[in-house]
Design an enzyme around this catalytic site. Structure first.
Site, PDB file in Angstrom:
ATOM      1  N   TYR A  78     -33.444   2.710   7.892  1.00  0.00           N
ATOM      2  CA  TYR A  78     -34.428   1.789   8.442  1.00  0.00           C
ATOM      3  C   TYR A  78     -35.489   1.400   7.419  1.00  0.00           C
ATOM      4  O   TYR A  78     -36.096   2.239   6.766  1.00  0.00           O
ATOM      5  CB  TYR A  78     -35.120   2.417   9.659  1.00  0.00           C
ATOM      6  CG  TYR A  78     -36.441   1.749   9.992  1.00  0.00           C
ATOM      7  CD1 TYR A  78     -36.491   0.386  10.293  1.00  0.00           C
ATOM      8  CD2 TYR A  78     -37.629   2.470   9.977  1.00  0.00           C
ATOM      9  CE1 TYR A  78     -37.700  -0.237  10.567  1.00  0.00           C
ATOM     10  CE2 TYR A  78     -38.845   1.853  10.261  1.00  0.00           C
ATOM     11  CZ  TYR A  78     -38.878   0.498  10.547  1.00  0.00           C
ATOM     12  OH  TYR A  78     -40.068  -0.121  10.817  1.00  0.00           O
ATOM     13  N   SER A 120       1.532  -9.115  -2.657  1.00  0.00           N
ATOM     14  CA  SER A 120       0.238  -8.572  -2.259  1.00  0.00           C
ATOM     15  C   SER A 120      -0.814  -9.663  -2.397  1.00  0.00           C
ATOM     16  O   SER A 120      -1.205 -10.017  -3.505  1.00  0.00           O
ATOM     17  CB  SER A 120      -0.130  -7.360  -3.125  1.00  0.00           C
ATOM     18  OG  SER A 120      -1.354  -6.803  -2.709  1.00  0.00           O
ATOM     19  N   LYS A 167     -36.065   1.568  16.197  1.00  0.00           N
ATOM     20  CA  LYS A 167     -34.969   1.744  17.154  1.00  0.00           C
ATOM     21  C   LYS A 167     -33.986   0.600  16.903  1.00  0.00           C
ATOM     22  O   LYS A 167     -34.244  -0.536  17.272  1.00  0.00           O
ATOM     23  CB  LYS A 167     -35.491   1.710  18.596  1.00  0.00           C
ATOM     24  CG  LYS A 167     -36.299   2.930  18.988  1.00  0.00           C
ATOM     25  CD  LYS A 167     -36.667   2.936  20.464  1.00  0.00           C
ATOM     26  CE  LYS A 167     -37.705   1.885  20.790  1.00  0.00           C
ATOM     27  NZ  LYS A 167     -38.206   2.011  22.182  1.00  0.00           N
ATOM     28  N   LEU A 197       5.511   0.322   9.848  1.00  0.00           N
ATOM     29  CA  LEU A 197       4.057   0.222   9.876  1.00  0.00           C
ATOM     30  C   LEU A 197       3.636  -1.244   9.906  1.00  0.00           C
ATOM     31  O   LEU A 197       4.465  -2.137   9.739  1.00  0.00           O
ATOM     32  CB  LEU A 197       3.441   0.920   8.668  1.00  0.00           C
ATOM     33  CG  LEU A 197       3.554   0.236   7.282  1.00  0.00           C
ATOM     34  CD1 LEU A 197       2.511   0.818   6.334  1.00  0.00           C
ATOM     35  CD2 LEU A 197       4.947   0.401   6.686  1.00  0.00           C
ATOM     36  N   THR A 225      10.431   5.900  13.290  1.00  0.00           N
ATOM     37  CA  THR A 225      11.130   5.223  14.376  1.00  0.00           C
ATOM     38  C   THR A 225      12.092   6.180  15.054  1.00  0.00           C
ATOM     39  O   THR A 225      12.124   7.373  14.753  1.00  0.00           O
ATOM     40  CB  THR A 225      11.899   3.998  13.843  1.00  0.00           C
ATOM     41  OG1 THR A 225      12.993   4.452  13.041  1.00  0.00           O
ATOM     42  CG2 THR A 225      10.994   3.089  13.029  1.00  0.00           C
ATOM     43  N   THR A 227       0.832  -1.208   0.000  1.00  0.00           N
ATOM     44  CA  THR A 227       0.000   0.000   0.000  1.00  0.00           C
ATOM     45  C   THR A 227       0.863   1.253   0.000  1.00  0.00           C
ATOM     46  O   THR A 227       0.579   2.231  -0.710  1.00  0.00           O
ATOM     47  CB  THR A 227      -0.930   0.003   1.225  1.00  0.00           C
ATOM     48  OG1 THR A 227      -1.769  -1.144   1.171  1.00  0.00           O
ATOM     49  CG2 THR A 227      -1.791   1.253   1.257  1.00  0.00           C
ATOM     50  N   ILE A 274      14.096   6.257   9.083  1.00  0.00           N
ATOM     51  CA  ILE A 274      13.480   4.928   9.006  1.00  0.00           C
ATOM     52  C   ILE A 274      12.060   4.981   9.584  1.00  0.00           C
ATOM     53  O   ILE A 274      11.841   5.490  10.691  1.00  0.00           O
ATOM     54  CB  ILE A 274      14.310   3.874   9.766  1.00  0.00           C
ATOM     55  CG1 ILE A 274      15.733   3.809   9.177  1.00  0.00           C
ATOM     56  CG2 ILE A 274      13.642   2.503   9.698  1.00  0.00           C
ATOM     57  CD1 ILE A 274      16.653   2.858   9.902  1.00  0.00           C
ATOM     58  N   ASN A 318      -4.375 -12.144   2.834  1.00  0.00           N
ATOM     59  CA  ASN A 318      -4.084 -13.107   3.897  1.00  0.00           C
ATOM     60  C   ASN A 318      -5.301 -13.394   4.777  1.00  0.00           C
ATOM     61  O   ASN A 318      -5.398 -14.458   5.379  1.00  0.00           O
ATOM     62  CB  ASN A 318      -2.891 -12.652   4.742  1.00  0.00           C
ATOM     63  CG  ASN A 318      -3.048 -11.266   5.307  1.00  0.00           C
ATOM     64  OD1 ASN A 318      -4.035 -10.582   5.022  1.00  0.00           O
ATOM     65  ND2 ASN A 318      -2.092 -10.829   6.103  1.00  0.00           N
ATOM     66  N   CYS A 319      -6.244 -12.468   4.833  1.00  0.00           N
ATOM     67  CA  CYS A 319      -7.465 -12.729   5.611  1.00  0.00           C
ATOM     68  C   CYS A 319      -8.343 -13.781   4.936  1.00  0.00           C
ATOM     69  O   CYS A 319      -9.249 -14.339   5.567  1.00  0.00           O
ATOM     70  CB  CYS A 319      -8.261 -11.436   5.792  1.00  0.00           C
ATOM     71  SG  CYS A 319      -7.395 -10.193   6.778  1.00  0.00           S
TER      72      CYS A 319
END
Length: 826
Positions: free
Chosen positions: A428, A39, A436, A282, A274, A15, A279, A42-43
């Site tokens: 709704y 890329s 509600k 993430l 960092t 990314t 550097i 992985n989920c």
């Protein structure tokens, strides 16, 4: 022209590279990835293993070739950065394809190393049938193993989000599935009573699982693995998935002398920088102060990593303009038909960190109840008791869990309150929500608590209360009360309370409960306005209480299993009825979906009254409590429960109306069961109990032994696991016998010499030892029940008892005694 080096692809690194190119066409961007894929989703890996995602290529979001062609990024797969030279601003890279090394310089270095699966040094853990699930290569190994070996039984070690997703997908492949979890619950980000809902759902799917137990050893036994647990149990498996957890992969950064946070992650500032200004880091490996606690935490989630990549690229090109605020850990997972969402902090974290908070549970429908197909949605909110500031939430259900979790997360991330939840304007229409929404309703209920309109008590507080000092009031219908109740409670239906106020004491603490909490609130408001001061409503109602206090684990369900003609896996030996083809009977179908308790049972009774003897009713409901209620109702009425299944949050029960004469004959039969209350741990009395029990079992009688107080010592394990106990529990533990081998004679024990003489005499006369008698009794089907109250008083934990011993209360004993023609107290 700036030169950026990026270590690691997938969510964070890829990314960042893509956004950098979109922001600066002239920059030189090199991305290093030690694996083959830069890329990938992985989920989605568990769903590829289970065959839900059928094409491997669908997981690969970008290839090195497509990434370079579209973005002009120099992608180097199978290249591992092995060293960072901060002073020279260079990195050493190892080309894994030819085993050579080279150096590359940088202006800015971005590291996204991710996290690595925890693989503890358990003996046998490197067996060929043991796998982790972290990348596409891992799934390739699992798919290949499955194709070549066709495993029938799988074990998943660890029951976090990924572990449960893997369990579901292996189950989807048709395997017998066992889960082993060291904690007392699955999905540890959840609070215990919410995880209890997941436990009960897993049981409906015939998933075997062990809680508060870990793996001590794997041993290869020919074609299968033997898994030895810390409790001493042994499980056989054809394959194992390790999902014990992950930890930040920080070796490269640590060796470069860059600061790590107290929790071991890479410490970064608000610009993801960092301790070295050149550097940045993430993704899963970084640690950042939590927005609520302020303590450094890791967020092992793809969403934050993607957002970090975009923000970091912007800051690298535009300067430090965008500050990262941290992640509140909003997550969601599919567990078979159930969806589990969470955001912010759990109650147990708030308690540990010393926060002042209130928690409350509400149960609502996923959409308007009058529109077909509404399913239950449970929401637990954590909030400040005065300001209503929102701290966290957990959402469980079958539909719309994602949108409710997202609504709450948005308010929480903005520092909002429960009053903001009340005011959310949601889309709704009857098929999608109610006027509600459940989120509004959770906010309204929280507001009632803050404003003093109702005081609440939680399931665990009620469970530990001394009942005589309190008045527990069940305001459900009498029919609901008969199907299941809290011990010691009194039933006065909510609509009758105004007429029966004189029956309710004013000098006691009054604890009210109903099915889900709503009728309890109405009752509480009546009593509080009639002069009753100490009135409390049970948060989440009986639904939450029952889920949290019933047996959580699901052990040994595959000890003796067979597959019947209906395709389902059953335990034990098939009966003649199960072996036969289903008979051709008229079946009436009834849709009771959307009805909340007691609606499904009332509907069941109404429809069954219309049937003729021998006809069947197939009723569909969305109330999970119906599973237990239907079984109890059938026992009470003499009707026959044929089957009960669940799919996508809909429970389908098939019940046959029994012929009246059959029911009369059944009730006319004299009972032949035998029950005994074993109160003593004297060796001779214990022997007498088991001699009688084994003799009765040999004649075909059902025998139940109810062990209470000192009798619990008889059914303790010889090698008991270590369990945490309070002071009184430890004191009782030192005074009581350690197990069957440590019992004393009631007469002439002579400092232990008498019991030794008795054992020697029994051996010479070829009389089984007490331990052997216990084993024989269990093999003969003698039911052994440990008294829960006695265990609590004596400080005896369930883990100390012999495998196969059940835990129950006096109602369990009385239920068995009613079916017996012999009751002994020993």
């Amino acid at each position: 022209m700036a030169k950026f080096l990026i270590v690691g692809g997938v969510a964070g690194g890829a990314t960042t590279a893509a956004r950098l190119r979109r922001m600066d066409e002239s920059a030189e961007i090199i991305m290093f990835e030690r694996g083959e894929h830069i890329s990938y989703a992985n989920c989605g890996l568990p769903y590829y293993v289970g065959g839900v995602i059928t094409e491997r290529e669908n997981l690969l979001l970008q290839t090195p070739e497509s990434f370079h062609k579209r973005l002009n990024v120099d992608v180097r797969v199978k290249n591992e950065v092995i060293k960072i030279n901060r002073e020279e601003k260079t990195v050493e890279v190892k080309d894994l394809s030819n085993n050579t090394t080279y150096t590359e310089n940088y202006d800015k270095l971005i590291v996204s190393p991710g996290a690595e699966p925890i693989k503890p040094p358990i003996p046998g853990i490197n067996d060929k049938a043991i796998f982790t699930v972290r990348n596409v290569k891992d799934t390739d190994k699992i798919k290949k193993f499955h194709k070549e070996h066709q495993p029938q039984k799988a074990v998943v070690v660890g029951a976090g989000f990924i572990g449960l997703e893997m369990a579901e997908n292996l189950h989807h492949l048709g395997m017998m599935l066992t889960i082993v979890e060291m904690a007392e619950q699955v999905m540890t980000p959840l609070d215990y009573e919410m995880a209890a809902v997941v436990h009960q759902h897993l049981k409906t799917k015939n998933v075997e699982f062990y809680l508060k137990d870990g793996v001590s050893e794997f041993e290869r036994k020919g074609d299968y693995l033997e898994i030895r647990l810390q409790s001493g149990r042994k499980i056989e498996a054809d394959m194992v998935i390790l999902s014990i957890g992950v930890r930040p992969e920080t070796k490269l950064i640590k060796e470069a002398g860059i600061e790590l946070a107290p929790n071991g992650g890479i410490q970064v500032n608000e610009y993801l920088q960092t301790s070295d200004e050149h550097i940045y880091a993430l993704g899963d490996a970084i640690a950042f102060p939590h927005p609520i606690t302020g303590k450094y935490t890791n967020a092992y989630l793809a969403g934050p990593a993607n957002k970090q990549g975009r923000m970091l690229a912007n800051n690298l090109i535009l300067g430090h303009k965008f500050a990262y605020k941290g992640a509140i850990a909003t997550a969601i997972a599919k567990v078979f038909d159930l969806t589990v969402g969470s955001t912010g902090l759990a109650e147990k974290v708030l308690k540990k960190e010393g926060f002042e908070y209130v928690s409350n549970i509400t149960h609502s429908g996923s959409h308007a109840g009058y529109y077909p197909g509404a399913t239950p949605t449970s929401i637990k909110l954590m909030f400040h008791p005065k300001s209503g500031k929102l701290y966290g939430a957990q959402v469980l259900g079958y539909e719309g869990v994602d949108k409710r979790t997202d609504l709450i997360a948005t308010v929480l991330q903005k520092g909002g309150t429960i009053y903001d939840l009340q005011e959310i304007e949601h889309a709704y229409a009857p098929p999608y929500s109610s006027a509600k929404d459940p989120v509004n309703q959770a906010g309204f209920t929280a507001g009632n608590i803050i404003e003093g309109l109702v005081k609440i008590i939680h399931w665990d507080e009620l469970y530990q209360l001394h009942a005589p000092n309190n008045y527990i009031l069940d305001v459900r219908t009498p029919d609901e009360y008969e199907l299941g109740k809290i011990e010691g409670s009194v039933n006065i239906e909510v609509d009758q309370i105004r007429n029966r106020l004189d029956e309710i004491p004013k000098d006691k603490k009054i604890i009210i409960y109903c099915g889900v909490g709503l009728r309890g609130y109405f009752a509480a408001r009546i009593l509080m306005q009639k002069g009753f001061t100490e009135v409390y409503n049970l948060s989440g109602g009986y639904k939450t209480y029952e889920h949290a206090t019933c047996k959580q684990s699901n052990e040994d369900i595959f000890e003796s299993s067979y597959i019947a003609r209906d395709g389902h896996i059953y335990r034990g030996k098939p009966t003649e009825e199960q072996a036969e083809e289903p008979k051709n009977t008229k079946t009436i179908q009834v849709d009771a979906c959307g009805l909340q308790c007691p609606g499904p049972i009332i509907k069941l009774k109404q429809e069954m009254d219309k049937l003729e003897n021998g006809q069947r009713l197939q009723q569909k409901v969305t109330d999970a409590g119906f599973v237990k209620d239907a079984e109890a109702w059938c026992k009470m009425t003499g009707n026959k429960l044929i089957s009960i299944d669940s799919e996508k949050g809909i429970y389908t029960a098939v019940i046959e109306k029994q012929k009246q004469e059959m029911k009369t004959a059944h009730h006319a039969q004299l009972p032949k069961n035998k029950t005994m209350v074993v109160f003593s741990d004297d060796m001779d009395r214990a022997l007498a109990s088991l001699v009688i029990a084994n003799g009765a079992a040999a004649t075909g009688s059902k025998v139940t032994l109810f062990f209470t107080f000192w009798g619990l010592n008889i059914i303790k394990k010889t090698d008991k696991p270590k369990v945490e106990k309070d002071l009184m529990g430890k004191m009782f533990g030192k005074m009581m016998a350690k197990g069957a081998d440590d019992l004393k004679l009631s007469k002439m024990n002579m400092m232990g010499l008498g019991s030794k003489m008795m054992k020697k005499r029994m051996l010479s006369k070829k009389v089984d030892s007490l331990e052997d008698m216990l084993k024989t009794a269990m093999e003969n089907g003698v039911e052994m029940i440990a008294c829960q109250m006695s265990m609590d008083v004596m400080g005896v934990a369930a883990e100390e008892l012999l495998d196969g011993v059940q835990i129950g209360g006096v109602a369990t004993y009385l239920s068995e005694a009613e079916q017996s023609n012999l009751n002994l107290f020993i």
